[in-house]
Design an enzyme around this catalytic site. Structure first.
Site, PDB file in Angstrom:
ATOM      1  N   CYS A 173      -8.784  -0.399 -11.548  1.00 49.64           N
ATOM      2  CA  CYS A 173      -8.227   0.609 -10.635  1.00 49.64           C
ATOM      3  C   CYS A 173      -6.970   0.033 -10.114  1.00 49.64           C
ATOM      4  CB  CYS A 173      -9.318   1.425  -9.765  1.00 49.64           C
ATOM      5  SG  CYS A 173      -9.859   0.038  -8.800  1.00 49.64           S
ATOM      6  N   HIS A 232       0.746  -1.100   0.065  1.00 49.99           N
ATOM      7  CA  HIS A 232      -0.111  -0.030  -0.034  1.00 49.99           C
ATOM      8  C   HIS A 232       0.863   1.516  -0.062  1.00 49.99           C
ATOM      9  CE1 HIS A 232      -3.241   2.676   1.571  1.00 49.99           C
ATOM     10  NE2 HIS A 232      -3.887   2.020   0.658  1.00 49.99           N
ATOM     11  N   ASP A 251      -4.811  -6.676  -5.967  1.00 48.92           N
ATOM     12  CA  ASP A 251      -5.235  -7.864  -5.019  1.00 48.92           C
ATOM     13  C   ASP A 251      -5.587  -9.023  -5.973  1.00 48.92           C
ATOM     14  OD1 ASP A 251      -4.809  -7.235  -2.455  1.00 48.92           O
ATOM     15  OD2 ASP A 251      -6.520  -5.553  -2.445  1.00 48.92           O
ATOM     16  N   GLU A 287     -11.439  -8.509  -6.706  1.00 47.45           N
ATOM     17  CA  GLU A 287     -10.264  -8.804  -6.385  1.00 47.45           C
ATOM     18  C   GLU A 287      -9.862 -10.258  -5.876  1.00 47.45           C
ATOM     19  OE1 GLU A 287      -9.092  -4.600  -3.923  1.00 47.45           O
ATOM     20  OE2 GLU A 287     -11.048  -5.446  -3.439  1.00 47.45           O
TER      21      GLU A 287
HETATM   22  C1  PEP Z   1      -6.470  -3.284  -5.877  1.00 45.53           C
HETATM   23  O1  PEP Z   1      -6.475  -4.404  -5.226  1.00 45.53           O
HETATM   24  O2  PEP Z   1      -5.880  -3.478  -7.107  1.00 45.53           O
HETATM   25  C2  PEP Z   1      -7.001  -2.072  -5.343  1.00 45.53           C
HETATM   26  C3  PEP Z   1      -7.041  -1.089  -6.304  1.00 45.53           C
HETATM   27  O3  PEP Z   1      -7.063  -2.047  -4.027  1.00 45.53           O
HETATM   28  P1  PEP Z   1      -5.854  -1.553  -3.225  1.00 45.53           P
HETATM   29  O4  PEP Z   1      -4.452  -1.544  -4.004  1.00 45.53           O
HETATM   30  O5  PEP Z   1      -6.105  -0.331  -2.434  1.00 45.53           O
HETATM   31  O6  PEP Z   1      -5.767  -2.705  -2.269  1.00 45.53           O
HETATM   32 MG    MG Z   2      -7.318  -4.034  -3.128  1.00 43.36          MG
END
Ligand code: PEP
Ligand code: MG
Length: 760
Positions: free
Chosen positions: A679, A366, A632, A608
């Protein structure tokens, strides 16, 4: 045997330097196995030869002076085969190579095991005996286990140059450049001085730092010790009614340790020797812990925990005093640390941060995502970085190649300054793509959204023509606080986002904590957090948190109507239904309270989890849109922890299964007539973005720092050509080959500069 193994590893770990560690290693193995010889040969990277670095049993003069070519002798054979060689009569083997300086002719039996680190042979550990006998299976297993445990020590020593200094038997030159390797988290180059970051009260991470004012440091230390004494007395009084006298004896023991002049005097001596109070404390606590660890008596060994506890208590008071004096971050500071969390990062003055380097973590952790959003070059998983000794040291972070240069030479600095200039030109060249629509030369249109979290993202995103927010990570404002923000507080934060992008859509994700995203005030301790309590699982278990958040979002959107709500970590239809039920309830409540009609926001599901891929049609029926969280999804499809540097090279979105899953999601969601976006970080990578566009994703959402690059890619690559490339890669069964095919295409299209500067 396990005890003996543990003891050897502890002895080696607590040796004062690498030479002593090697000597301890060979002597301990010899004693434990009852062999006449134990030796360590290490590969010298410059000559690619095995050098005899330590030996118990061979002639002392030979140590450091004899070597074997990489494929020479039984040592070479053991390294080349990467497996143990166990012989009862070494000299009878055709590969035997006699080294007269060592006196090894006296020994017949030979057992060598390679010292391996990350698939690389670092050296060979050898035991020998006069008697002609094969070593038995348990002896072989013992040496293999030991070698595997000690390989980290050897790798670390090599990385920090301790091996070189030993080989040439002189200290490394003070100004010698050292290179460390890790994984790129956010590309770019940074030149600056290191600032060591460490979580509060983590004694192991405290760096050494020159004490500027020795008396002041000693004063701070004395005040901290007095404060700990007072805390312990208070604790003792508080527990008087509920603990028996024997149980309270621990408090007396603590007070005695603090009153014992030895500890305090030792710390003060270290401060007088030049280290600041926190560094001196760490050194002394480490020494005492090592002394306890070496004790045979299990009871005494356990006193280690008490020493550590005392150390942590003193440190906490020292850090309180430090906070009061506020830390200074010069321009271009390079944050370095064992682990730097998003919460630690966002509390720094971000405009002064030039780069980030961490020992743990991987490209899709993250913090790396936030660093990417902020455009801060970041290298993670630098497992050998000697963090505590690098405070205020000059370094270059080459986050294109995942390299760190400590104390770089003048030539290196000049070279990297040129690359920075080239980068600036590239950025200037991208300005042309600020206001053009993201449309391929043959007319295929893709919406480009931004991922946000901080207010800084909003400004940069608008500047670069984002068509809306595809993912607002609401956990980031939560991380900046010391408790859950209340409804009104949240409403005003969300209102700012919605107003900033009005009338463009803003997709707010409901709180996605757990996994590697912890709130300091809501810690979740789990053995396997990625598969545990995270995302929607937490908020459905805590409807009070979910409801406050959704109500705040709905109130924030009154009169703007550009809110979309996204549900993270969905793994079943039931979770979608439950969340929808709560959102409807929140809507009714807000409508009643505010006395105005509330428009139901568009609701989306994140993909995810592999289970969601296979059930996406069922879920998409229930909502308005779908958004793929490929970070994820890749982690769960490949069963690779996105935060673990050891497996970072098998975490790849180019894996054919990941690509097939993505293609399937697009087809299924389109089949029922709903839009689908993505995303995850793939959307902001020029290589993967071409494939995603070809698959038919309606929107790509990425960090603000990638928006112009991806717009350039889309405006340059004809859709039919991207489709052709996709068709070709979908036939390939190997991620590395797919990645190369895509990079060749970028090369042909003149877009390769977008992923690495040409000067490299
Ligand atoms: C992802 O898992 O691709 C996502 C956009 O969420 P995060 O990276 O915040 O877990
Ligand atoms: Mg995620």
């Amino acid at each position: 045997m396990l005890d003996k193994l543990r003891k050897i590893v502890q002895d080696v770990d607590s040796a004062p330097n690498f030479a002593a560690a090697l000597t301890t290693m060979v002597q301990s193995v010899r004693e434990t196995m009852g062999t006449e010889v134990c030796s360590v040969y290490l590969v010298d990277d410059k000559t690619n030869r095995y050098i005899l670095m330590a030996s118990g049993g061979l002639n002392e003069d030979a140590v450091g002076n004899v070597s074997l070519a990489w494929n020479e002798g039984l040592v070479g054979l053991c390294g080349a085969r990467e497996e143990p060689i166990n012989l009862d009569d070494a000299s009878a083997h055709p590969k035997y190579h006699y080294l007269p300086e060592t006196g090894e002719e006296n020994f017949n039996s030979f057992l060598g095991v390679p010292i391996m680190h990350r698939r690389k042979v670092l050296g060979v550990l050898v035991v020998q005996q006069r008697a002609k006998r094969k070593f038995d299976e348990s002896e072989e297993a013992f040496l293999v286990t030991l070698s595997a445990q000690l390989s980290g020590v050897v790798a670390h020593a090599k990385a920090i140059g301790a091996f070189d200094s030993l080989r040439v038997s002189s200290s490394p030159r003070a100004n010698q450049t050292r290179i460390f390797h890790g994984i790129s988290g956010a590309s770019g180059i940074a030149l600056g001085r290191a600032i060591v970051m460490y979580p509060p009260a983590d004694i192991d991470s405290v760096p050494d730092r020159v004490a500027e004012d020795i008396d002041a440091e000693i004063g701070q230390m004395r005040r901290a010790i007095e404060a700990v004494r007072e805390d312990i007395r208070a604790l003792d009084r508080k527990m008087a009614g509920s603990l028996m006298a024997e149980e309270r004896a621990l408090f007396d023991a603590y007070l005695r340790m603090l009153d014992d002049n030895a500890l305090v005097t030792e710390i003060e001596d270290r401060i007088r020797a030049g280290n600041w109070a926190q560094g001196a404390l760490r050194e002394v606590i480490e020494d005492h812990m090592q002394a306890f660890a070496a004790m045979e008596d299990a009871y005494l060994r356990e006193r280690m925990a008490d020493v550590r506890d005392i150390g942590l208590r003193i440190l906490a008071h020292l850090q309180k005093q430090e906070d009061a004096g506020l830390r200074v971050f010069p321009d271009h500071s390079i944050l370095i640390g064992e682990e730097i969390t998003t919460a630690m990062l966002v509390e720094t003055p971000l405009d002064r941060i030039g780069g980030i380097v961490t020992v743990l973590g991987a490209a899709n952790s993250h913090m790396a995502i936030v660093a990417r959003a902020l455009g801060i070059p970041t290298v993670l998983g630098v497992s050998d970085l000697p963090v505590t000794s690098l405070d205020d040291t000059e370094m270059i972070v080459d986050a294109y190649q995942g390299r760190i240069y400590v104390q770089p030479s003048r030539q290196l600095r000049t070279r990297y300054k040129d690359i920075i200039k080239e980068e600036q030109q590239l950025v200037a060249g991208l300005e042309a793509y600020r206001d053009v629509p993201a449309e391929t030369p043959d007319g295929h249109r893709v919406a480009l959204y931004v991922n946000t979290g901080l207010m800084a993202d909003v400004v940069r995103a608008k500047d670069r023509g984002a068509e809306g927010v595809g993912l607002y990570r609401t956990e980031i404002p939560f991380m900046l606080r010391e408790r859950f923000p209340g409804e009104e507080e949240q409403r005003s934060i969300y209102r700012q986002q919605l107003e900033a992008f009005m009338p463009r859509p803003v997709t707010m994700r409901t709180l996605d904590i757990g996994g590697d995203k912890d709130l300091p005030y809501f810690p979740i301790e789990e053995d396997n957090p990625a598969l545990g309590w995270r995302g929607i699982r937490i908020t459905l278990d805590h409807p009070e948190i979910f409801m406050v958040q959704v109500r705040a979002m709905l109130k924030a959107a009154i009169g703007l109507d550009n809110l979309q709500i996204l549900l993270p970590m969905i793994s079943s239809v039931f979770e979608v239904e439950e969340a929808l039920h709560l959102i409807h309830r929140a809507m009714m409540e807000v409508q009643e309270e505010e006395g105005v009609p509330i428009t139901m926001p568009r609701i989306g599901v994140m993909v995810e989890v592999p289970a969601t891929v296979l059930q996406i049609a069922d879920m998409a029926q229930l909502v308005d849109f779908v958004s793929v969280g490929s970070n994820d999804l890749t982690q769960y499809m490949l069963a690779v922890d996105r935060n673990n540097p050891r497996v970072a090279d098998i975490y790849t979105p180019y894996h054919p299964s990941v690509l097939r899953a993505l293609q399937m999601v697009v087809e299924e969601v389109h089949r029922i007539g709903k839009p689908v976006g993505i995303c995850g970080e793939m959307a902001g990578d020029p290589g993967t973005a071409i494939l995603l566009m070809a698959m038919g994703f309606d929107s790509l959402s990425m960090s603000a720092s990638n928006l112009l690059k991806i717009r350039k890619v889309i405006c340059t690559v004809p859709y039919f050509q991207a489709r052709g490339l996709l068709e070709q890669v979908m036939q390939v069964d190997n991620a590395a080959v797919i990645k190369s095919l895509v990079e060749f295409e970028l090369e042909d299209l003149g877009l390769i500069d977008l992923i690495r500067p040409s000067k490299k």
